[in-house]
Design an enzyme around this catalytic site. Structure first.
Site, PDB file in Angstrom:
ATOM      1  N   HIS A  37       0.320  68.763  87.070  1.00 53.17           N
ATOM      2  CA  HIS A  37       0.526  68.291  88.440  1.00 53.17           C
ATOM      3  C   HIS A  37      -0.474  67.188  88.787  1.00 53.17           C
ATOM      4  O   HIS A  37      -0.122  66.200  89.431  1.00 53.17           O
ATOM      5  CB  HIS A  37       0.406  69.454  89.434  1.00 53.17           C
ATOM      6  N   LYS A 102       3.863  82.800  91.321  1.00 55.23           N
ATOM      7  CA  LYS A 102       3.497  84.095  91.903  1.00 55.23           C
ATOM      8  C   LYS A 102       2.408  83.857  92.933  1.00 55.23           C
ATOM      9  O   LYS A 102       1.627  82.911  92.826  1.00 55.23           O
ATOM     10  CB  LYS A 102       3.061  85.099  90.836  1.00 55.23           C
TER      11      LYS A 102
END
Length: 188
Positions: A37, A102
């Site tokens: 990212h 998560k």
């Protein structure tokens, strides 16, 4: 409720999903963690295009373990989504429609999700060995030097996830907490 979705996602595909819905995703999803990212943001800062089409894309926050001989991919369980929160709003602005990971998301990510009609799904932590069976193929498409954190194009069939934050910003973690607190108050 169980829903089947095929990528790339469109707003109309996800607008009726609600927190707690079970979803089976088929098609292409992209594996990327925090190191990837960061490199994506650097690429955008230089005015370069992303290494994949972000429109309607789903990114799975995963860094799979090494692939054993004869298998498609190693264990592929989700990582903590909060690590991507600094980068996610910009990707949502560019057309990202789904994320799989998560844990909780920050308020800015949730605001951008609502603005763009995107959805956050959770995969079951600790079930990477089972999840990998839903991955039909993988191809490293960027940042091979990152090893397990390289960006991978994954072809999946009936990849099991649960809606955590819907396109309207309703968050299962908050809903569940509120219901629990109300239940505890009623017990007293």
């Amino acid at each position: 409720m169980e829903v089947r979705l095929t990528t790339p996602l469109r707003k109309e595909d996800v607008e009726n999903l609600r927190p707690g819905d079970n979803v089976l995703i088929s098609g292409t999803i992209y594996a990327a963690r925090d190191a990837a990212h960061k490199k994506l943001m650097e690429r955008l800062d230089r005015g370069e295009e992303l290494p994949f089409d972000i429109q309607g894309a789903v990114i799975y926050y995963v860094g799979p373990t090494p692939t054993r001989e004869g298998e498609v991919i190693g264990s592929a369980g989700p990582t903590t989504s909060l690590r991507m929160d600094a980068y996610t709003p910009r990707l949502l602005d560019l057309g990202l429609m789904g994320m799989i990971g998560k844990g909780k998301r920050n308020d800015e990510v949730k605001r951008k999700m609502t603005e763009h009609g995107a959805v956050y799904f959770a995969a079951i932590g600790g079930a990477g060995a089972l999840i990998k069976k839903r991955i039909l193929s993988q191809e490293t498409i960027a940042y091979e030097e990152l090893g397990p954190e390289a960006i991978r194009k994954l072809e999946v069939k009936d990849f099991p996830v649960t809606v955590i934050i819907d396109s309207k910003g309703k968050d299962l973690y908050e809903i569940g907490r509120d219901e629990y607190l109300n239940w505890k108050r009623e017990e007293r």
